[in-house]
Design an enzyme around this catalytic site. Sequence first.
Site, PDB file in Angstrom:
ATOM      1  N   SER A   1       0.795  -1.227   0.000  1.00 13.20           N
ATOM      2  CA  SER A   1       0.000   0.000   0.000  1.00 13.20           C
ATOM      3  C   SER A   1       0.827   1.278   0.000  1.00 13.20           C
ATOM      4  CB  SER A   1      -0.957   0.005   1.194  1.00 13.20           C
ATOM      5  OG  SER A   1      -0.246  -0.086   2.411  1.00 13.20           O
TER       6      SER A   1
ATOM      7  N   HIS B   1      -4.891  -3.061  -3.087  1.00 14.11           N
ATOM      8  CA  HIS B   1      -4.451  -2.067  -4.078  1.00 14.11           C
ATOM      9  C   HIS B   1      -4.219  -2.665  -5.465  1.00 14.11           C
ATOM     10  CE1 HIS B   1      -4.013   1.069  -1.035  1.00 14.11           C
ATOM     11  NE2 HIS B   1      -3.677   0.058  -0.254  1.00 14.11           N
TER      12      HIS B   1
ATOM     13  N   LYS C   1     -11.456   1.239  -2.527  1.00 13.58           N
ATOM     14  CA  LYS C   1     -10.346   1.771  -3.320  1.00 13.58           C
ATOM     15  C   LYS C   1     -10.748   1.782  -4.796  1.00 13.58           C
ATOM     16  CE  LYS C   1      -7.491   1.181   0.535  1.00 13.58           C
ATOM     17  NZ  LYS C   1      -7.041   0.225   1.542  1.00 13.58           N
TER      18      LYS C   1
END
Length: 388
Positions: free
Chosen positions: A180, A208, A240
Site C-alpha cells: 500500500s 491495491h 479503493k
Amino acid sequence: MSDSWGIRGWLDELRRRDLYRQRRVVESPQSAALEVGGRSLLNFCSNDYLGLAGDPRVAEAFAAGAREWGTGSGASHLICGHTRAHHELEEALAAFTGRPRALLFSTGYAANMGAINGLLTAGDAVFEDRLNHASLLDGGWISRARFEWFEHADLADLAKRLSESGDCRRRMVVSDGTFSMDGDRCALRETVALAREHDAWVMIDDAHGLGVHGSRGCGLVDPAHFGTDEVPVLVGTLGKAFGTFGAFVAGSEELVELLIQKARSYVFTTALPSAVAVATLASLRIAMDEEWRRERLAELVDRFRTGAVSLGLELLDSSSPIQPLVVGDPGRTVALSRALEEAGCLVTAIRPPTVPEGTSRLRITLTAGHSPADVDRLLDALASATRL
Ligand SMILES: *Cc1c(COP(=O)(O)O)cnc(C)c1O
C-alpha cells in the site's frame, strides 16, 4: 483543563517530531481535483484508482439501492441484516476472483482482523511481511498465534522462519498483494511455493491490486494462475478501485463457512448498507468492462515515471498507480507536501507509524480520472518544490 494524563505533552511531542496529523475538510466529491479551503487542488493522494468513487452511474445505483432497501441494514448478517443485495454481490465477487465463495465484511480492517483471528490462535504461527498493512499486523498481533515478522519481500528470511517454526498446529503466511505504501508487489509464485513446502497457508490482501492489475482487473491473484489451493485466503477491499465501501474475503466453501462462525469482526458488527452492495455491483461491472481505465492508468504511470526520472527524482520499483517519493525526514516531507499544495497539487505526507522510521514520503497516486496534463502539472510542481 488539567492535564493529569499528560495528553497535552503527548501531543506536543508529536508536533515537535513533525508527526502530528491533521485532517482537511474536502468540499467536493472524490475526483481528479478536490475543493479544499476554497481552492481547487489536483488530487494525487486518493486510492480511487479507476476514478469510480464519483462516477454518476455508481452514484445512481447507490441512490436506487437506498430507495429499494432503505439506509441501514438493521443488524449483523447473522441476525437479519443479510439481504439479497449482499448475497448477489458476494456471488459476483466469488466469480470475479475465481473462488467458490466470497464473504462481505464491513471494512477491510475488519476483514483482515476477522480472517486471521478466525483461523489462528495460540499454538499456531503467522508469518507477516514487515511492510504489511496495519490491519494485517494488528490481526496477527491479537490472534495470540506466534508472530514472525519477516523482512520485506525477503523470501530467504521467510524460508528461515518457516523452517525454524517447530511444531505449531497451523502456519499462515500473510502479505499485501500490492504494497500500500510502496506500490511494489509480493513475489506470489515464490511465496506460494515456499508455503507449500512448509505446509503453510497463504493469505493475500490485494486491496491495491484488485481492479487495477491483471485481466479485467482481477488483481495480482489471477485465478488462471493461482487457484484456491495456492492462495486459500484472498482479501479485497471495495473502498479503493471500486469506489464504494466495504471488503470481502474469498476462498473455499469451508473457509467462508468457518469465518461466518468464528470471525468476531464479522459476527459482532452491523452489515454494510444494502445500497452499498447495489452500488458496488454496478462499479464492479464497470471496473471489469472498462479496460480503458486500466490502460489510461498505465499510460499515466509511465508518463509520471519518465518525467520524474528526468527531474532526477528517485522512484521506487513500482508499476502500480502508487508512486511514492521517499524523502526520509518527516519535517522535510511535510514541507514538500505544503509546497506542492501551494502549487495546486494535493499530496499528503505519509509518516511513521504508517511507514517505517526514516522513510517518510510523498505517496503520489494516479487515477484513471487524471489527464496527461494533470501529470505534467504535478511534475512541474515537483520540479519547483524539490529545488527549495
Ligand atoms: C486500505 C487497506 C485496508 C483497509 O481497508 P478499509 O476498507 O479501508 O478498512 C486493508 N488492507 C490494505 C492493504 C489496505 O490498503
